[in-house]
Every structure is written in structure tokens, then in C-alpha cells.
Scaffold this motif. Structure first.
Motif, mmCIF file in Angstrom:
data_model
loop_
_atom_site.group_PDB
_atom_site.id
_atom_site.type_symbol
_atom_site.label_atom_id
_atom_site.label_comp_id
_atom_site.label_asym_id
_atom_site.label_seq_id
_atom_site.Cartn_x
_atom_site.Cartn_y
_atom_site.Cartn_z
ATOM 1 N N GLY A 229 5.677 0.054 -3.486
ATOM 2 C CA GLY A 229 6.363 0.522 -4.679
ATOM 3 C C GLY A 229 5.647 1.708 -5.282
ATOM 4 N N GLY A 230 6.139 2.165 -6.414
ATOM 5 C CA GLY A 230 5.509 3.267 -7.110
ATOM 6 C C GLY A 230 5.582 4.566 -6.312
ATOM 7 N N PHE A 231 4.565 5.380 -6.507
ATOM 8 C CA PHE A 231 4.535 6.666 -5.813
ATOM 9 C C PHE A 231 4.280 6.500 -4.323
ATOM 10 N N LEU A 232 3.707 5.388 -3.911
ATOM 11 C CA LEU A 232 3.552 5.129 -2.481
ATOM 12 C C LEU A 232 4.921 5.061 -1.812
ATOM 13 N N LEU A 233 5.863 4.363 -2.430
ATOM 14 C CA LEU A 233 7.213 4.266 -1.882
ATOM 15 C C LEU A 233 7.895 5.631 -1.883
ATOM 16 N N SER A 234 7.798 6.353 -3.002
ATOM 17 C CA SER A 234 8.425 7.688 -3.068
ATOM 18 C C SER A 234 7.834 8.618 -2.022
ATOM 19 N N PHE A 235 6.529 8.524 -1.818
ATOM 20 C CA PHE A 235 5.875 9.399 -0.857
ATOM 21 C C PHE A 235 6.286 9.061 0.569
ATOM 22 N N VAL A 236 6.372 7.777 0.892
ATOM 23 C CA VAL A 236 6.774 7.368 2.245
ATOM 24 C C VAL A 236 8.200 7.838 2.541
ATOM 25 N N VAL A 237 9.117 7.587 1.611
ATOM 26 C CA VAL A 237 10.510 7.979 1.824
ATOM 27 C C VAL A 237 10.644 9.498 1.845
ATOM 28 N N GLY A 238 9.983 10.180 0.896
ATOM 29 C CA GLY A 238 10.108 11.630 0.813
ATOM 30 C C GLY A 238 9.527 12.352 2.010
ATOM 31 N N VAL A 239 8.307 11.990 2.401
ATOM 32 C CA VAL A 239 7.672 12.671 3.533
ATOM 33 C C VAL A 239 8.415 12.382 4.828
ATOM 34 N N SER A 240 8.873 11.157 5.003
ATOM 35 C CA SER A 240 9.631 10.833 6.221
ATOM 36 C C SER A 240 10.928 11.629 6.284
ATOM 37 N N GLY A 241 11.639 11.699 5.158
ATOM 38 C CA GLY A 241 12.878 12.469 5.141
ATOM 39 C C GLY A 241 12.645 13.943 5.383
ATOM 40 N N ILE A 242 11.591 14.500 4.786
ATOM 41 C CA ILE A 242 11.282 15.917 4.970
ATOM 42 C C ILE A 242 10.923 16.208 6.422
ATOM 43 N N LEU B 74 14.715 16.786 -2.422
ATOM 44 C CA LEU B 74 14.681 15.508 -1.705
ATOM 45 C C LEU B 74 13.579 14.608 -2.251
ATOM 46 N N PHE B 75 12.394 15.178 -2.493
ATOM 47 C CA PHE B 75 11.284 14.365 -2.990
ATOM 48 C C PHE B 75 11.605 13.786 -4.373
ATOM 49 N N LYS B 76 12.251 14.562 -5.222
ATOM 50 C CA LYS B 76 12.612 14.044 -6.548
ATOM 51 C C LYS B 76 13.736 13.021 -6.467
ATOM 52 N N ASP B 77 14.627 13.181 -5.494
ATOM 53 C CA ASP B 77 15.748 12.249 -5.357
ATOM 54 C C ASP B 77 15.317 10.878 -4.864
ATOM 55 N N THR B 78 14.069 10.736 -4.438
ATOM 56 C CA THR B 78 13.612 9.408 -4.012
ATOM 57 C C THR B 78 13.625 8.406 -5.161
ATOM 58 N N THR B 79 13.677 8.895 -6.407
ATOM 59 C CA THR B 79 13.743 7.969 -7.541
ATOM 60 C C THR B 79 15.076 7.231 -7.595
ATOM 61 N N LEU B 80 16.083 7.685 -6.834
ATOM 62 C CA LEU B 80 17.383 7.002 -6.840
ATOM 63 C C LEU B 80 17.334 5.640 -6.165
ATOM 64 N N VAL B 81 16.267 5.348 -5.440
ATOM 65 C CA VAL B 81 16.186 4.035 -4.785
ATOM 66 C C VAL B 81 16.078 2.912 -5.804
ATOM 67 N N VAL B 82 15.857 3.256 -7.073
ATOM 68 C CA VAL B 82 15.821 2.227 -8.113
ATOM 69 C C VAL B 82 17.143 1.481 -8.186
ATOM 70 N N PHE B 83 18.259 2.146 -7.815
ATOM 71 C CA PHE B 83 19.576 1.526 -7.941
ATOM 72 C C PHE B 83 19.852 0.499 -6.859
ATOM 73 N N ILE B 84 19.034 0.438 -5.822
ATOM 74 C CA ILE B 84 19.238 -0.584 -4.790
ATOM 75 C C ILE B 84 18.084 -1.588 -4.799
ATOM 76 N N GLY B 85 17.345 -1.622 -5.901
ATOM 77 C CA GLY B 85 16.358 -2.681 -6.082
ATOM 78 C C GLY B 85 14.961 -2.379 -5.597
ATOM 79 N N LEU B 86 14.691 -1.174 -5.106
ATOM 80 C CA LEU B 86 13.333 -0.833 -4.698
ATOM 81 C C LEU B 86 12.527 -0.367 -5.906
ATOM 82 N N LEU B 87 11.249 -0.660 -5.886
ATOM 83 C CA LEU B 87 10.404 -0.452 -7.064
ATOM 84 C C LEU B 87 9.736 0.922 -7.001
ATOM 85 N N ASP B 88 10.499 1.960 -7.278
ATOM 86 C CA ASP B 88 9.936 3.297 -7.395
ATOM 87 C C ASP B 88 9.217 3.416 -8.747
ATOM 88 N N PRO B 89 8.589 4.556 -9.067
ATOM 89 C CA PRO B 89 7.875 4.664 -10.347
ATOM 90 C C PRO B 89 8.755 4.411 -11.568
#
Length: 429
Positions: free
Chosen positions: A221-234, A363-378
Motif C-alpha cells: 500500500g501507500g507509495f510502494l503500491l503507487s510506485f510498483v504500478v506506475g513504474v511497471s506501467g511506464i 500515468l504516475f499520478k493516475d495510480t491514485t485511482l486504484v483507491v476506487f477498487i479497494g487498493l490502499l494507495d496513499p
């Protein structure tokens, strides 16, 4: 006086002189930049008043900060009715904002993956890095997966073996045509990953176990989750976007139709819709008994979404190149792929650098949208923190911290983009 004695041009240089007093100094800069006419002067005065009001409101609040507090009530008692920031929430909850519910004793693993990321990016981002590091860059995704999620080291190793089998089958079947070779490579890789890999993994893991403590995805969760999703997508959207852009410009009708359909469909659908698809529907399209991790499904959908936009960015760079570049590559005897790799694509990518980085930042900023599917972003974690009895009612400090961390990463990407543009001289001046 004869005409030959008349000087029609100066044969000596004028001595160097100081510029006029009104054209130098602070006064000239203020007149030229801030008070150049009544409209410019009015805007300057209004901007200065707004800046003064903002500083006057925010600076005392920041100057009267409280760091040593275990709750919002304790902060208010320390402030004694005065206005001030309560940074005690950040001091107490920063591990949760950065790592989510990742086990505290294992923080070294995502930190090691983060540091090794810059080593893996070295040959790509900088010129004076030994090219031998490229082998590490190729193996980094599997290593990062093992460090973050743990489990058996043989899992990413055997996944890479599937890639090797795909390359081998493509090479053997290439004499029958590119299309047949691609189908063979995809078939061999899919069969290996879905069936053969798991059988061999059980055998190898029993004979030579190399494991780290497994961490489930719900603990990320947190920035670890955003970083994993963002870097993988990039990392995946750029090469896929290049292929999709080439497909859209292809002379083969079927390839062009498939590429256009994919791009227009994905660009016409909001990202949040794709995330709900990843959360609820994607498993229905998989073989029975197959289950994808939710974070992996989110990475797939984020990559799909970013790939469509990246393809259009690359296509814009390709369209900006004159047709003579393609004709010159053909005159040199280069085939299609060599012409793209050596002549066309390097120039198109240089032209597209600003928009490529802009897409990455979005893309990196849009990783915060995962909050709507129950993932614990920042953002989700900040909501959970504000719902606790200790910090109920706190707002600005959490959002400023989250925004500041996002700004550091996005600003870093922006500055590297400017550095890369200057190094490659994309403006041709």
C-alpha cells in the motif's frame, strides 16, 4: 580632395563601451519584465498582493508546527488555541503512508528494489554507464518482483526461461514468415507460463530452495503500491506504444485496423472503467482455475491504457519526420526493421520526448485511482488515518505530505526530460 582618399567604410573597430545606464541593472530588469506597460504593471501588483496574502496565511501556520504529538488533541493542547500545523501525524504514520501494511522487519526489501532501480536505469538514462549493466537491467524486473513479494527465486527465473523459449521458437519459425513465428512464440510462452513452469517450479524448489518470506498483495500500500504500478506501467507502455504506433502506420490493412481499433477504444474509455474491469471482470476471460493477483491485473490495465496514449505520442513524432528520412534509409539498403531501429525511430523519439515524459507523469499520478477498487494507495491510507480516533479531523498535513512526495517524483522526471532534450538537442538550434 580626390575620390580615392574618401573612406567609404570604417577600417578600425570602435573601442568597447559600457551599455547605457538605463539598459542594465535591477531597475532595467523590473521595467522590462514586471512593469512593461500599464497592463503588465497591474498584473504584477495583483500577483504580488496574492502572493503576500498566501505567505501571510501559510507561513505562520508552518512556523508554528508541532512534531512531537501522538494525537490531534495533543497537538491542539500544545498549540493552546493558536493556528499551527500538526506534523505529528506524519512523524507517527509515515511508514504506513510509504509502505502500507508491509511488514516492518522487511522494509529493506522494497528499499533495496528502489535503489537497484536506478542501477537498472543507468544504461538507459545516462551515457557513461558500462553497457554490461544492461544485463542487470534486463533481469531487474524479476529481481524486483522477488524482493517485493518474496517467495521462491526460481519463479522469476523460470518466467525468464519462458521468454527465452519464445525467442528460440521465433527464431526457428521465422523462415515460415513473421506472422507464423509470432504465433509460435506466443503459443510456446503461454503454454510454458500456464502449465510447464509450475510443474518444474515445484521440482526445482524442492531440490534447491531459494526463498524469501512471502508477502501478500493486500499488505502492499501507500507509495510502494503507487510506485510498483506506475513504474511497471511506464516500463511496459513505451515499447508496446512504439509497436502500436508502427502498427497504425502499417501498410497491412489487418494490422492497421487492429491497431486503430485498440487505440480508439482504449482512449475512449475512462481509466477507472478499466480498473473496475481489472477488479471484477478480467478473471472471467482466463482459463478455469487461473487466478491473477489483483495488483497484477491493475498493472495490466494501466499498461493497456497508457499504451494507447503512448502510441499516439509516438505516431506524432513519426508524422513530424520528413518522408526523405524513410527514402534515405531505403536507399541505403536497410529493411523495414533496421530502418526503424537505426534511422526513423531514434529521431521520432527525440521529437516526442516532452510528450512522452508528460504521459509518464500523468500515468504516475493516475495510480491514485486504484483507491476506487479497494487498493490502499496513499489517498486511501490518509482516509483511514483520518478515520482513527487519534487523528480524526486532520486534513492539510496529510494531503501536503502526499502531494509533496508526488511532486518530488514528477518534478524529477520533468527535469530529466529537460536534461535529455538539451543533451540530444531536439530543437536543432
Amino acid at each position: 580632395m580626390s575620390h580615392s582618399s574618401i573612406a567609404w567604410f570604417r577600417d578600425t573597430l570602435l573601442p568597447q563601451a559600457e551599455p547605457p545606464a538605463g539598459q542594465t541593472g535591477v531597475i532595467h530588469w523590473l521595467r522590462a519584465r514586471l512593469f512593461n506597460g500599464w497592463w503588465s504593471s497591474l498584473l504584477t501588483v495583483v500577483a504580488l498582493l496574492a502572493l503576500f496574502a498566501l505567505v501571510n496565511a501559510v507561513l505562520p501556520w508552518l512556523a508554528n508546527s508541532v512534531w512531537q504529538a501522538d494525537s490531534l488533541g495533543e497537538c491542539r493542547r500544545v498549540l493552546n488555541g493558536e493556528s499551527g500545523a500538526c506534523w505529528g501525524v506524519i512523524r507517527e504514520r509515515w511508514p504506513q503512508l510509504l509502505f502500507g501494511f508491509y511488514p516492518q522487519a522487511l522494509y529493506w526489501r522494497p528499499l533495496a528494489a528502489f535503489v537497484l532501480l536506478f542501477v537498472a536505469l543507468g544504461p538507459i538514462l545516462f551515457k557513461r554507464v558500462p553497457r554490461g549493466v544492461m544485463w542487470f537491467s534486463a533481469g531487474y524486473p524479476g529481481l524486483a518482483f522477488w524482493l517485493v513479494w518474496g517467495g521462491s527465486l526460481w519463479a522469476p527465473v523460470l518466467a525468464y526461461a519462458g521468454l527465452a523459449l519464445a525467442v528460440l521458437s521465433f527464431s526457428l519459425a521465422r523462415r515460415f514468415g513473421i506472422g507464423i513465428a509470432l504465433i509460435c512464440a506466443l503459443g510456446v510462452a503461454s503454454t510454458w507460463w500456464l502449465h510447464g513452469m509450475h510443474v518444474l517450479l515445484a521440482v526445482v524448489d524442492h531440490q534447491a530452495p531459494l526463498q524469501l518470506v512471502a508477502v501478500s498483495s493486500r499488505e502492499l500500500g501507500g507509495f510502494l503500491l503507487s510506485f510498483v504500478v506506475g513504474v511497471s506501467g511506464i516500463a511496459m507502455s513505451l515499447p508496446l506504444g512504439i509497436l502500436l504506433a508502427l502498427g497504425r502506420r502499417s501498410s497491412m490493412p489487418l494490422i492497421r485496423l487492429m491497431s486503430v481499433t485498440f487505440i480508439e477504444f482504449v482512449r475512449g474509455v475512462p481509466l477507472i472503467t478499466l480498473l473496475f474491469t481489472a477488479s471484477l471482470l478480467l478473471n472471467y476471460f482466463l482459463p478455469p482455475g487461473t487466478s491473477f493477483d489483483l495488483i497484477l491485473r491493475v498493472i495490466i490495465m494501466v499498461t493497456v491504457f497508457s499504451t494507447a496514449y503512448m502510441a499516439e505520442v509516438i505516431r506524432g513524432g513519426l508524422a513530424a519526420l520528413p518522408q526523405g528520412q524513410t527514402e534515405a534509409a531505403q536507399a541505403l539498403g536497410l529493411d523495414y526493421w533496421k530502418a526503424q531501429r537505426l534511422v526513423i525511430m531514434p529521431q521520432a523519439l527525440k521529437i516526442s520526448i516532452p510528450m512522452i515524459v508528460s504521459t509518464f507523469i500523468g500515468l504516475f499520478k493516475d495510480t491514485t485511482l486504484v483507491v476506487f477498487i479497494g487498493l490502499l494507495d496513499p489517498i486511501a491510507l490518509s482516509t483511514a488515518i483520518r478515520a482513527s480516533t487519534q487523528w480524526q479531523g486532520i486534513y492539510w498535513e496529510l494531503f501536503l505530505f502526499i502531494g509533496g512526495v508526488f511532486f518530488v517524483f514528477c518534478f524529477g522526471m520533468s527535469r530529466y526530460s529537460i536534461h535529455l532534450e538539451r543533451r540530444l538537442k531536439t530543437d536543432h538550434r
